[in-house]
Motif scaffolding. Structure first.
Motif: not given
Length: 510
Positions: A292-293, A319
């Motif tokens: 994930s970011r 995300i």
């Protein structure tokens, strides 16, 4: 292969560019990551290390105002880039400024050799120019004989030794060479014998001080006239006070419905909750290296391991956390600033944050302030309802304040119409339950999970789901858009053509 990083700040503009870059994928590759705010330029450039950085003077959001302050910010950034990367990163500058604007001359002096200063750009010409090497001959027309550094960057022109700089030597001639001021509105380009399509939008910059910016995009083509619909960039929160109430289920089907309607949508899983969505869509089979970011911006990132941060499932950008390669983050790991950074990293028109039961965290109390819509999922469970009404826990009292806000509504899950007629529910929730969802066939829901697909894409479920989602869509989207969608008008058709024109409106702080 030249790797291109976009820092446009306008998703529709970027989408048009990406569609054209796709036709030149043998030589030009556009990175999935995109910069949506000026303050993240340094960080994301360092992370991605592109060959070409394509920026827009006006549409890229900034905390500075247009004029000398913004120009100083650009010059400082470009000088910083040259100091670190020398000529390793090619800056392409898009703007709407007259040819004699002294700021453009200043850009050329700082080795920016690709400047597109008109509000109409020949996309094919741009593609060919980026394939070629940078050439001074293309930008020499922007160089004026006299440029005042004080006018452009607002800096003291005396160096540490008290000697005049090169730009000071040029200042004496400035008065004899009239030039357009940086804030002068560029002339509109008039193109005859074309048909115009206008799409008007408001972009909401996610920040503590929310700024709304009006703009319109004109796409010129020779085939048809289509009238665009104003659409706002929306931030939507969905959650529940109690676990397993269905906030993730509703978030998923809402996200997929929006993409079926042609609206770019991102689903964001709460980084503070147990991972679910990655396994829900069988991520290990399709995106084993995905992170994930939140991981990308966290202290846990390990550069030794290959990681990819973009995952798209049936046009929905996801995300979400990798269940084995990422931790369940602590609130101290995800500051409001980090969360906003993740939001800026996506390009979608609608971003859905699946809060789950994490409303108690201060992070989401801050995010609530900048959200456009908040939905609280409840079930027809009397002990649950009693807890929600009578509990003195701090976060329940906070929820009461949130629910009273005009942007907040309840969503009923596993409801039946007859239950809504119950006097208890009518007394408590009348006017606040915007819609309700029935109990869907358990076997069908399980099969969709087994296949790793959205329930919308199983059998004819989209048609079954639509009536229950309609009140939410009416809350999020313009009536005119929904009306056109119901008529089956493909108003995105014919979007990508040769000439694009962008016109900006006034900025206002809300």
């Amino acid at each position: 292969m030249k790797r291109i990083l976009l820092a446009i700040g306008n998703t529709d503009y970027s989408k048009i560019l990406r569609s054209h870059f796709a036709n030149h994928s043998d030589e030009l590759e556009v990175l999935e990551q995109e910069i949506m705010h000026h303050k993240y330029l340094d960080e994301i450039v360092e992370l991605e290390k592109p060959d070409i950085l394509l920026v827009h003077d006006y549409y890229l959001s900034s905390d500075t105002t247009m004029g000398p302050e913004r120009e100083k910010e650009w010059i400082t950034f470009i000088q910083h880039m040259r100091a670190i990367y020398d000529d390793g990163i090619r800056v392409v500058f898009l703007c709407e400024r007259p040819k004699g604007d002294p700021f453009l001359s200043r850009l050329v002096q700082n080795n920016v050799l690709d400047i597109f200063n008109n509000n109409a750009i020949d996309i094919n010409e741009m593609m060919e120019q980026l394939k070629d090497r940078p050439r001074y001959s293309r930008v020499s027309k922007f160089v004026v004989n006299s440029v005042s550094t004080n006018e452009i960057v607002g800096e003291d022109t005396e160096n540490v030794d008290g000697q005049e700089t090169e730009s000071d030597e040029q200042t004496s001639d400035t008065e004899s060479t009239p030039a357009a001021t940086p804030t002068e509105k560029p002339q509109k380009v008039v193109i005859k014998n074309v048909i115009e399509k206008k799409v008007e939008k408001k972009v909401k910059v996610v920040n503590k001080n929310v700024v709304k910016r009006d703009y319109s995009i004109q796409i010129h083509n020779n085939t048809e006239k289509i009238v665009g619909i104003p659409v706002k960039k929306k931030l939507v929160m969905i959650g529940s006070p109690i676990a397993r109430s269905g906030s993730t289920f509703i978030s998923h089907i809402l996200a997929r419905t929006l993409t079926n309607m042609g609206i770019d949508t991102t689903y964001v899983e709460s980084p503070l909750a147990r991972p679910y969505t990655y396994d829900r869509f069988i991520g290990q089979q399709h995106s084993a290296d995905y992170r994930s970011r939140f991981y990308q911006f966290s202290k846990y990132i390990d550069p030794k391991f290959k990681s990819m941060y973009d995952w798209n499932k049936e046009d929905v950008e996801l995300i979400c956390k990798h269940p084995t390669n990422e931790p369940i983050y602590e609130e101290s790991d995800v500051a409001f600033e980090t969360f906003v950074k993740v939001l800026f990293s996506n390009k979608s028109t609608v971003t859905i944050i699946d809060v789950g039961t994490d409303w108690r965290y201060e992070l989401y109390q801050d995010v609530f302030e900048i959200a456009d819509h908040a939905y609280f999922v409840i079930e027809p469970d009397i002990p649950f309802i009693q807890y929600l009404e009578e509990s003195k826990e701090d976060f329940i009292e906070f929820l009461h304040r949130q629910i009273e806000h005009e942007k907040s509504f309840f969503l009923g899950n596993r409801f039946d119409k007859s239950v809504l007629q119950n006097e208890l529910l009518k007394d408590l929730y009348e006017g606040k339950i915007i819609t309700h969802f029935p109990v869907f066939n358990v076997q069908d829901v399980f099969q969709a999970q087994f296949d790793g697909i959205f329930l919308n894409d199983y059998k004819d479920y989209q048609k079954l789901i639509d009536p229950y989602l309609e009140p939410i869509l009416e809350d999020i989207l313009p009536k005119e858009f929904l009306k056109k969608h119901k008529k089956g008008t493909g108003f995105f058709k014919g979007l990508f053509n040769k000439k694009i024109t962008l016109e900006k409106g006034e900025e206002s702080t809300v």
